[in-house]
Design an enzyme around this catalytic site. Sequence first.
Site, mmCIF file in Angstrom:
data_model
loop_
_atom_site.group_PDB
_atom_site.id
_atom_site.type_symbol
_atom_site.label_atom_id
_atom_site.label_comp_id
_atom_site.label_asym_id
_atom_site.label_seq_id
_atom_site.Cartn_x
_atom_site.Cartn_y
_atom_site.Cartn_z
ATOM 1 N N SER A 42 0.814 -1.220 0.000
ATOM 2 C CA SER A 42 0.000 0.000 0.000
ATOM 3 C C SER A 42 0.850 1.274 0.000
ATOM 4 C CB SER A 42 -0.936 0.015 1.214
ATOM 5 O OG SER A 42 -0.191 0.162 2.400
ATOM 6 N N LEU B 54 3.153 1.808 -2.263
ATOM 7 C CA LEU B 54 3.668 2.037 -3.618
ATOM 8 C C LEU B 54 2.803 2.986 -4.438
ATOM 9 C CD1 LEU B 54 4.870 -1.592 -4.401
ATOM 10 C CD2 LEU B 54 6.210 0.327 -3.541
ATOM 11 N N LYS C 101 12.738 -0.419 4.659
ATOM 12 C CA LYS C 101 12.646 0.744 3.777
ATOM 13 C C LYS C 101 14.015 1.353 3.480
ATOM 14 C CE LYS C 101 7.930 2.318 4.083
ATOM 15 N NZ LYS C 101 7.003 3.405 4.473
ATOM 16 N N ASP D 206 5.348 11.617 9.520
ATOM 17 C CA ASP D 206 3.893 11.611 9.388
ATOM 18 C C ASP D 206 3.185 11.705 10.734
ATOM 19 O OD1 ASP D 206 4.434 9.199 10.490
ATOM 20 O OD2 ASP D 206 3.432 7.987 8.982
ATOM 21 N N CYS E 178 -11.164 10.600 11.282
ATOM 22 C CA CYS E 178 -11.112 9.938 9.981
ATOM 23 C C CYS E 178 -9.634 9.859 9.667
ATOM 24 C CB CYS E 178 -11.851 10.707 8.909
ATOM 25 S SG CYS E 178 -13.512 11.122 9.394
ATOM 26 N N CYS F 156 -15.642 -0.464 12.205
ATOM 27 C CA CYS F 156 -15.089 0.386 11.147
ATOM 28 C C CYS F 156 -14.020 -0.424 10.436
ATOM 29 C CB CYS F 156 -14.536 1.701 11.710
ATOM 30 S SG CYS F 156 -13.113 1.520 12.784
#
Lengths: 407, 93
Positions: A79, A81, A96, A140, A198, A365
């Site tokens: 996911s 890429l 990585k 992030d 979200c 969820c």
Amino acid sequence: MATETPPETQLPKLTNDEISRYSRHLILPEVGMEGQQKLKAAKVLCVGTGGLGAPLALYLAAAGVGTLGLVDFDTVDASNLQRQIIHSTATVGKLKVDSAEIMLKGLNPYMNVVKHNTMLTSANALEIFNDYDVIADGTDNFQTRYLVNDACVLLGKPNAYGSIFRFEGQASVFATKEGPCYRCLYPEPPPPGLVPSCAEGGVLGILPGLVGIIQATEVIKLILGIGDSLAGRLLLVDALSMQFRTLKLRKNPDCPVCGIHPTVTALIDYDQFCGIEKPAAVGPLEVARDKAVGGAQVIDGIPQIAVEELKRKLDAKEDFFLLDVREPHEVPIASLGAPLIPVGEIEKRIGELAAQKDREIIVHCRSGARSQKAALVLKNAGFTNVENLAGGILAWADKIDPTMPKY
Amino acid sequence: MDIHIPTPLRAYTGSKQTVNVTGATVGQVLQQLTDSYPELRQHLYTPEGKLRSFVNIYLNDDDIRYLPGKESTPIEESDELTIIPSIAGGRYF
Ligand SMILES: [Zn+2]
């Protein structure tokens, strides 16, 4: 730039192969031979080799930055890429930093890659940063953002900053001698959980490319000492309207780290500062699973139901109400067939659930995070029997229905 | 005047990217904004009514905290107000 550039005579010489490779720089007067030698002498640290770090590191390598440090402890996932173009299908599952090295060396064998396969922490950040001239923040999460900022200010090293969310990006250069730092702009992080999350929200794959290349441009300008850097300005990128704006940033004299009387003079506990619990040895999904195995796990008053238990209840046709709190666009990807009220709309639409007030409600969820929040909203609104499906759709796909896609 | 709403907050403005409001000062137009979209209020202000420290409000290209009048700075119809969110990649406020 923070560090003094050695006079030209001390700059590393370019080989004939390097001269051929960098000819389009060499014939550009703003770069020229001296500039290219400065690039070769430069040491840049990329914090993160994800969406932002990938294009950033690739362009810096192509441009001839002599030493690139990479900090990442993650492994390549399929996911990634969609945007992390420094990795490839062939390196899925690899570290990585190893994956990135393959691509960087393939692009430019004349540069050095220094791999830091570790999580950046208050204990190691200063030691790692010390060897570099410029830091590029492509992380992030808020904890690492404040850690990178404070370490840069304490060491006097410029920070080429970039950040993205969905279709929007921000870029700046922080912690230059005269300029503001990240804390001048945002003295404190937002508390986690202020917003019904979200947070599993997506990102347009090319946006980190756009913003990462802006960071790379700023790094190159800092090394060469040309142009006007983004220090003192915040660039806002809106990919949907394709509008770029810059806003003025000021150095805050009361800034706790770069102000006149700093109160932060050493690195602190950034998890605590950001109100985050210490990361567990295993991921949240594993924790949720392990707890569920023991049965009757309760988090903030919400019982956590394992997917096996949900399956049993469904098969036994027990009386309960299953509620999906994801966004409507997620339903076509994978679904348990439950009625849908997105987590952000629960409070507004709570009337639709009035008939279920004392019935058993199981909320789900994608991963179990948003449904936990939704379950708390329902409980606080007086619903008497609300449970959370631990691990959500992902756990269901892992343990119950292997044909269900994971996203 | 127009107030620019960043992506993370558009969930509370019915997906609107800009909201047109009227008022004489920065504080008044923000008040009108949160009156029209009450769910926005807790994201911009503390329960005590103070602007949250991780929310930056810009009048044109200046942070209102550095304007002499701060929230009572007078505005004109041609001015633009922008809310700058704190974003970190995966998470946002
Ligand atoms: Zn500062």
